[in-house]
Design a protein around this motif. Structure first.
Motif, mmCIF file in Angstrom:
data_model
loop_
_atom_site.group_PDB
_atom_site.id
_atom_site.type_symbol
_atom_site.label_atom_id
_atom_site.label_comp_id
_atom_site.label_asym_id
_atom_site.label_seq_id
_atom_site.Cartn_x
_atom_site.Cartn_y
_atom_site.Cartn_z
ATOM 1 N N VAL A 71 7.652 2.167 1.652
ATOM 2 C CA VAL A 71 8.378 3.232 0.957
ATOM 3 C C VAL A 71 7.508 4.484 1.045
ATOM 4 C CG1 VAL A 71 7.421 2.567 -1.284
ATOM 5 C CG2 VAL A 71 9.550 3.799 -1.207
ATOM 6 N N ARG A 72 8.160 5.640 1.068
ATOM 7 C CA ARG A 72 7.397 6.884 1.048
ATOM 8 C C ARG A 72 8.169 7.926 0.264
ATOM 9 N NH1 ARG A 72 8.364 8.338 7.107
ATOM 10 N NH2 ARG A 72 10.485 9.077 6.999
ATOM 11 N N VAL A 73 7.479 8.979 -0.096
ATOM 12 C CA VAL A 73 8.120 10.067 -0.821
ATOM 13 C C VAL A 73 8.681 11.029 0.208
ATOM 14 C CG1 VAL A 73 7.742 11.987 -2.378
ATOM 15 C CG2 VAL A 73 6.628 9.818 -2.812
ATOM 16 N N ARG A 74 9.991 11.193 0.216
ATOM 17 C CA ARG A 74 10.607 12.087 1.199
ATOM 18 C C ARG A 74 10.326 13.535 0.818
ATOM 19 N NH1 ARG A 74 16.708 11.815 1.107
ATOM 20 N NH2 ARG A 74 16.619 9.925 2.351
ATOM 21 N N GLN A 75 10.553 13.873 -0.432
ATOM 22 C CA GLN A 75 10.288 15.232 -0.893
ATOM 23 C C GLN A 75 10.140 15.224 -2.411
ATOM 24 O OE1 GLN A 75 13.728 17.684 -0.259
ATOM 25 N NE2 GLN A 75 15.138 15.998 -0.565
ATOM 26 N N GLY A 93 0.821 -1.215 0.000
ATOM 27 C CA GLY A 93 0.000 0.000 0.000
ATOM 28 C C GLY A 93 0.851 1.259 0.000
ATOM 29 N N SER A 94 1.930 1.240 0.800
ATOM 30 C CA SER A 94 2.806 2.417 0.834
ATOM 31 C C SER A 94 3.457 2.621 -0.533
ATOM 32 C CB SER A 94 3.870 2.255 1.913
ATOM 33 O OG SER A 94 4.826 1.305 1.527
ATOM 34 N N ALA A 95 3.807 1.505 -1.188
ATOM 35 C CA ALA A 95 4.416 1.615 -2.517
ATOM 36 C C ALA A 95 3.403 2.154 -3.520
ATOM 37 C CB ALA A 95 4.938 0.264 -2.969
ATOM 38 N N LEU A 96 2.135 1.743 -3.389
ATOM 39 C CA LEU A 96 1.115 2.240 -4.314
ATOM 40 C C LEU A 96 0.975 3.753 -4.190
ATOM 41 C CD1 LEU A 96 -1.841 -0.314 -4.298
ATOM 42 C CD2 LEU A 96 0.126 -0.189 -5.781
ATOM 43 N N SER A 97 0.960 4.254 -2.957
ATOM 44 C CA SER A 97 0.774 5.708 -2.830
ATOM 45 C C SER A 97 2.008 6.452 -3.314
ATOM 46 C CB SER A 97 0.385 6.094 -1.407
ATOM 47 O OG SER A 97 1.317 5.616 -0.508
ATOM 48 N N ALA A 98 3.202 5.875 -3.055
ATOM 49 C CA ALA A 98 4.425 6.533 -3.537
ATOM 50 C C ALA A 98 4.447 6.576 -5.065
ATOM 51 C CB ALA A 98 5.651 5.805 -3.011
ATOM 52 N N GLN A 99 4.077 5.447 -5.682
ATOM 53 C CA GLN A 99 4.093 5.411 -7.148
ATOM 54 C C GLN A 99 3.032 6.325 -7.735
ATOM 55 O OE1 GLN A 99 6.396 4.120 -8.858
ATOM 56 N NE2 GLN A 99 7.364 2.708 -7.427
ATOM 57 N N SER A 100 1.901 6.480 -7.037
ATOM 58 C CA SER A 100 0.873 7.356 -7.593
ATOM 59 C C SER A 100 1.294 8.820 -7.480
ATOM 60 C CB SER A 100 -0.491 7.100 -6.962
ATOM 61 O OG SER A 100 -0.488 7.514 -5.641
ATOM 62 N N ILE A 101 2.086 9.158 -6.456
ATOM 63 C CA ILE A 101 2.639 10.516 -6.384
ATOM 64 C C ILE A 101 3.600 10.737 -7.553
ATOM 65 C CG2 ILE A 101 4.197 12.008 -5.060
ATOM 66 C CD1 ILE A 101 2.907 10.918 -2.542
#
Lengths: 137, 133
Positions: free
Chosen positions: A65-69, A11-19
């Motif tokens: 995983v998350r988007v740092r910036q 799920g965290s990867a999905l949101s990171a990839q969608s960003i």
């Protein structure tokens, strides 16, 4: 049960990839946005990913995983001589964003492939959990 | 004949837990396929399972004879993770190779399902024996 943790990870990867897909869309949408100054020109954006460690669960096993910036490209915008353009500055120049459309398309395909892989992980984990729930029947 | 219900499923319960843990590690690898400097990891499945099997079969098991004793469960065997050696390291320091991870994830899934099937077989066998029809 660590299978349930798979949903957090994927799920965290999905949101990171969608960003990431979002920044691609933003870059492509603004690829032709004209400006009268070099500073006011749109700059290509790229997300920077980082690993999230979850210390509370199984000594740093659960890692999403998350988007740092979201970083802006530092490349110089394209300068074009168009004295007849309504947005042209005193010297007759207009400024176009430093967006590389081909790069963005490649980035988009990579992001959508990664998204698909993570959806696959979620589906598989769901199937395994369902099978486990109906164990012994 | 005495049937020890604790040992009905044998090694399969531990294998199931281990497969679930491995699927988490592989899911993390797939999730971090685009993260700079992420190092892909895996667990040493064979080593852990053989040590678990050894523990299960060995006669020198620790016994919890007092209420204060902590049981020595082999499912809590320390899971060693190691870093993968990439065939084609990428420039950003990431060592995830997507095709390898997907293959490993599918492999792990099939093994998990097989283990589930074994346990189901044991349950069904036990039910058959209990009913005696």
């Amino acid at each position: 049960m660590s299978l349930l943790g798979n949903f957090d990870i994927a799920g965290s990867a999905l949101s990171a990839q969608s960003i990431r897909l979002n920044t691609v869309a933003s870059n492509l949408a603004n690829a032709e946005t004209v400006s009268s100054t070099a500073e006011g020109t749109y700059r290509a954006r790229q997300p920077e990913f980082e690993t999230v460690f979850n210390d509370s669960l199984h000594n740093r096993q659960n890692m999403g995983v998350r988007v740092r910036q979201v970083l802006e490209s530092t490349a110089a915008p394209t300068q074009q001589y168009h004295p007849e353009h309504p947005m042209a500055d005193d010297k007759g120049y207009i400024y176009l964003p430093n967006v590389n459309a081909i790069e963005e398309m490649a980035n988009m395909m990579s992001a959508s492939r990664s998204y698909q892989s993570n959806v696959e992980v979620m589906n598989t984990s769901k199937q395994l959990l369902m099978r486990t729930l109906s164990l012994g029947q | 004949m005495v049937i020890n219900l604790d040992n009905v499923f044998g090694i399969h319960t531990q294998a199931l837990t281990l497969y679930a843990q491995r699927s988490s590690v592989l899911a993390a690898n797939i999730a971090n396929a685009d993260t700079p400097n992420y190092k892909a990891r895996d667990i040493d499945f064979k080593g852990i399972l053989s040590s678990a099997a050894e523990k299960q079969s060995s006669a020198s098991k620790m016994a919890a004879t007092q209420p204060g004793h902590i049981g020595f469960s082999s499912t809590s065997a320390k899971v060693e993770r190691f870093y993968r050696q990439p065939d084609q390291p990428s420039l950003d320091g990431n060592t995830v190779e997507m095709q390898k991870e997907q293959a490993a994830f599918t492999d792990n899934t099939m093994r998990y399902m097989a283990t589930l099937r074994f346990i189901t077989g044991k349950v069904q066998g036990m039910m058959l024996a209990l009913k005696g029809e």
